[in-house]
Design an enzyme around this catalytic site. Sequence first.
Site, PDB file in Angstrom:
ATOM      1  N   ARG A  94      -2.179  24.044  19.154  1.00 11.48           N
ATOM      2  CA  ARG A  94      -3.287  23.585  18.321  1.00 11.48           C
ATOM      3  C   ARG A  94      -4.359  24.677  18.174  1.00 11.48           C
ATOM      4  O   ARG A  94      -4.864  24.914  17.088  1.00 11.48           O
ATOM      5  CB  ARG A  94      -3.869  22.340  18.989  1.00 11.48           C
ATOM      6  CG  ARG A  94      -4.427  21.329  18.052  1.00 11.48           C
ATOM      7  CD  ARG A  94      -4.522  19.967  18.710  1.00 11.48           C
ATOM      8  NE  ARG A  94      -5.567  19.163  18.085  1.00 11.48           N
ATOM      9  CZ  ARG A  94      -5.446  18.598  16.907  1.00 11.48           C
ATOM     10  NH1 ARG A  94      -4.334  18.708  16.231  1.00 11.48           N
ATOM     11  NH2 ARG A  94      -6.443  17.887  16.396  1.00 11.48           N
ATOM     12  N   LYS A 118       2.294  21.026  28.880  1.00 10.48           N
ATOM     13  CA  LYS A 118       0.931  20.583  28.568  1.00 10.48           C
ATOM     14  C   LYS A 118       0.117  21.732  27.964  1.00 10.48           C
ATOM     15  O   LYS A 118      -0.590  21.578  26.962  1.00 10.48           O
ATOM     16  CB  LYS A 118       0.271  20.045  29.838  1.00 10.48           C
ATOM     17  CG  LYS A 118      -1.231  19.951  29.804  1.00 10.48           C
ATOM     18  CD  LYS A 118      -1.688  18.962  28.755  1.00 10.48           C
ATOM     19  CE  LYS A 118      -3.159  19.129  28.461  1.00 10.48           C
ATOM     20  NZ  LYS A 118      -4.003  18.137  29.000  1.00 10.48           N
ATOM     21  N   CYS A 174     -10.374  21.397  26.667  1.00  8.90           N
ATOM     22  CA  CYS A 174      -8.908  21.534  26.659  1.00  8.90           C
ATOM     23  C   CYS A 174      -8.479  22.742  25.828  1.00  8.90           C
ATOM     24  O   CYS A 174      -8.029  23.741  26.362  1.00  8.90           O
ATOM     25  CB  CYS A 174      -8.286  20.266  26.090  1.00  8.90           C
ATOM     26  SG  CYS A 174      -8.945  18.803  26.890  1.00  8.90           S
ATOM     27  N   TYR A 207     -18.774  18.402  20.769  1.00  6.82           N
ATOM     28  CA  TYR A 207     -17.707  19.383  20.530  1.00  6.82           C
ATOM     29  C   TYR A 207     -16.774  18.969  19.408  1.00  6.82           C
ATOM     30  O   TYR A 207     -16.084  19.807  18.827  1.00  6.82           O
ATOM     31  CB  TYR A 207     -16.951  19.713  21.819  1.00  6.82           C
ATOM     32  CG  TYR A 207     -15.773  18.831  22.170  1.00  6.82           C
ATOM     33  CD1 TYR A 207     -14.509  19.072  21.649  1.00  6.82           C
ATOM     34  CD2 TYR A 207     -15.923  17.754  23.027  1.00  6.82           C
ATOM     35  CE1 TYR A 207     -13.425  18.267  21.976  1.00  6.82           C
ATOM     36  CE2 TYR A 207     -14.851  16.946  23.364  1.00  6.82           C
ATOM     37  CZ  TYR A 207     -13.602  17.201  22.832  1.00  6.82           C
ATOM     38  OH  TYR A 207     -12.546  16.405  23.158  1.00  6.82           O
TER      39      TYR A 207
HETATM   40  N1  SAJ Z   1     -10.633  21.344  15.821  1.00  5.83           N
HETATM   41  C1  SAJ Z   1     -10.703  22.151  14.709  1.00  5.83           C
HETATM   42  N2  SAJ Z   1      -9.787  21.962  13.723  1.00  5.83           N
HETATM   43  C2  SAJ Z   1      -8.821  21.008  13.801  1.00  5.83           C
HETATM   44  C3  SAJ Z   1      -8.761  20.199  14.936  1.00  5.83           C
HETATM   45  C4  SAJ Z   1      -9.673  20.389  15.943  1.00  5.83           C
HETATM   46  O1  SAJ Z   1     -11.563  23.028  14.599  1.00  5.83           O
HETATM   47  O2  SAJ Z   1      -8.033  20.898  12.860  1.00  5.83           O
HETATM   48  C5  SAJ Z   1     -11.597  21.536  16.923  1.00  5.83           C
HETATM   49  C6  SAJ Z   1     -12.441  20.304  17.205  1.00  5.83           C
HETATM   50  O3  SAJ Z   1     -13.570  20.262  16.365  1.00  5.83           O
HETATM   51  C7  SAJ Z   1     -12.795  20.529  18.656  1.00  5.83           C
HETATM   52  C8  SAJ Z   1     -11.558  21.230  19.225  1.00  5.83           C
HETATM   53  O4  SAJ Z   1     -10.848  21.722  18.113  1.00  5.83           O
HETATM   54  O5  SAJ Z   1     -13.903  21.384  18.786  1.00  5.83           O
HETATM   55  C9  SAJ Z   1     -10.648  20.353  20.058  1.00  5.83           C
HETATM   56  O6  SAJ Z   1     -10.485  19.075  19.462  1.00  5.83           O
HETATM   57  P1  SAJ Z   1      -9.082  18.290  19.417  1.00  5.83           P
HETATM   58  O7  SAJ Z   1      -9.334  16.993  18.772  1.00  5.83           O
HETATM   59  O8  SAJ Z   1      -8.033  19.143  18.851  1.00  5.83           O
HETATM   60  O9  SAJ Z   1      -8.644  18.124  20.921  1.00  5.83           O
HETATM   61  P2  SAJ Z   1      -9.305  17.612  22.301  1.00  5.83           P
HETATM   62  O10 SAJ Z   1      -9.739  18.844  23.043  1.00  5.83           O
HETATM   63  O11 SAJ Z   1     -10.300  16.548  22.115  1.00  5.83           O
HETATM   64  O12 SAJ Z   1      -8.011  16.981  23.005  1.00  5.83           O
HETATM   65  C10 SAJ Z   1      -6.837  17.781  23.160  1.00  5.83           C
HETATM   66  C11 SAJ Z   1      -5.630  16.966  22.692  1.00  5.83           C
HETATM   67  N3  SAJ Z   1      -4.461  17.829  22.630  1.00  5.83           N
HETATM   68  C12 SAJ Z   1      -3.619  17.810  21.557  1.00  5.83           C
HETATM   69  O13 SAJ Z   1      -3.819  17.128  20.590  1.00  5.83           O
HETATM   70  C13 SAJ Z   1      -2.423  18.687  21.641  1.00  5.83           C
HETATM   71  C14 SAJ Z   1      -5.386  15.803  23.667  1.00  5.83           C
HETATM   72  O14 SAJ Z   1      -4.197  15.118  23.318  1.00  5.83           O
HETATM   73  C15 SAJ Z   1      -5.289  16.335  25.102  1.00  5.83           C
HETATM   74  O15 SAJ Z   1      -5.112  15.285  26.036  1.00  5.83           O
HETATM   75  C16 SAJ Z   1      -6.596  17.023  25.421  1.00  5.83           C
HETATM   76  O16 SAJ Z   1      -6.736  18.129  24.531  1.00  5.83           O
HETATM   77  C17 SAJ Z   1      -6.558  17.491  26.866  1.00  5.83           C
HETATM   78  O17 SAJ Z   1      -7.143  16.823  27.719  1.00  5.83           O
HETATM   79  O18 SAJ Z   1      -5.863  18.480  27.145  1.00  5.83           O
END
Ligand code: SAJ
Length: 412
Positions: free
Chosen positions: A212, A205, A259, A312
């Site tokens: 990412r 996890k 996360c 966020y």
């Molecule tokens: N972000 C970027 N660039 C990107 C993608 C995201 O700057 O290309 C930023 C977003 O704006 C945000 C942050 O990253 O601030 C996180 O966003 P996210 O959409 O990547 O993820 P979360 O935190 O909403 O959810 C993640 C997910 N993990 C993965 O995709 C591997 C989700 O599946 C998990 O369940 C969740 O974390 C968790 O609970 O751990």
Amino acid sequence: MKYRNISVFGLGYIGLPTAAHFAKNGLHVHGVDISKTVCDAVNSASIPFEEPFLADIVRETVEKGLLKASCVPQPADAFIIAVPTPVTMEKKANLKHVAEAARMISSVLKCGDLVILESTVPPLCTRDLLVPELEKSGLSAKKDFFVAHCPERVLPGQIINELENNSRIIGGYTKEGGYHAKELYSVFVKSEIYLTDAATAELCKLMENTYRDVNIALSNELLRICETLRINAWEAIALANMHPRVNLHQPGPGVGGHCLAVDPWFIVEKAPELARLIAYSRNINDMMPEYIYKRIKSIIKNGKILLLGCAYKPDVNDLRESPAIKLFNILKRDGFEADIFDPHIKQYSEDLIGKAANADLLVLAVGHKKFKELDFEKIKKVMRSPNIFDTRNFIQKEKAIKAGFSYYLLGV
Ligand code: SAJ
């Protein structure tokens, strides 16, 4: 099916949808939350946060008497822990809610029960913290009851779809623990369920979110390099991603949420000497709001700034670890007059035009779909100096320029 009565600890973003899903499939679910407000909301069939499609499932299951909530534990056949595991100032996992839930469970635990940890935790937490707490009941996790770690991996904003359709990893503390947990989740998980041991599931996890976060840090570093070389980072990344084996993530004003901005530290905590790339990437992403601030100061030296978006990420009403809020605080710290408009966050969702009055700069910080409909002509009329700075490559440049804005894009 062996498990008819289940209890879910923590009725937040993960616990409530999970509880509602078991109830929707006919199980009797008792939710436990330390907040009476949250329990009252659930019992009156409403949800305390935004998540598409969740409200209907909660209403339906509460009305059928299958889902109830309270602050005190009661006996059940299976217990699921979905409580927050925030990071401390020292960048260590704060596991007090997991320990507290385990203590509550141990007070009602009996032979044959199943306990599942869904919260994200540092590797070996199931073995070193959860099991010892549960065994204070006098029962043995190897002989009398079953334990598994089944990390939640659903994406906020798409939780309902992903709960059913994503594959799942289940790490048994014992092999039997894994089998029993798999039987329980098969109630609603339509995709593959992979069995492993608890420590592997814990690390897996963390690896996903770290992958990412590190990937986004790389894009943010490339963006800064592009700015010094006067190359358009967005175009370069989009073109690189045309390659079949390249998947650079999107750069931007930083990484937020509970996360990605947190979980990598749980790996660093366990192997600080080795996890250097992980820690460095975290710091790169954490520094982005300061970097955006530097760029803002190259556009205006003083005046009034309106941030568009502070959640966020797009289309959610969640502010946790939001980089836009960090930017807002930096602006205030350095004496800028600053305000926020965000259609998803109640306290910032009103009066866009009033907030834009006399502003010198709009900063697009979050790419909410609703911002596609911004009326630039109308906004421009009330601003003192019509400047717009897009940190997400989200706004249509031509539309803004046509309305009379000076347009600035991060990463060019
Ligand atoms: N972000 C970027 N660039 C990107 C993608 C995201 O700057 O290309 C930023 C977003 O704006 C945000 C942050 O990253 O601030 C996180 O966003 P996210 O959409 O990547 O993820 P979360 O935190 O909403 O959810 C993640 C997910 N993990 C993965 O995709 C591997 C989700 O599946 C998990 O369940 C969740 O974390 C968790 O609970 O751990």
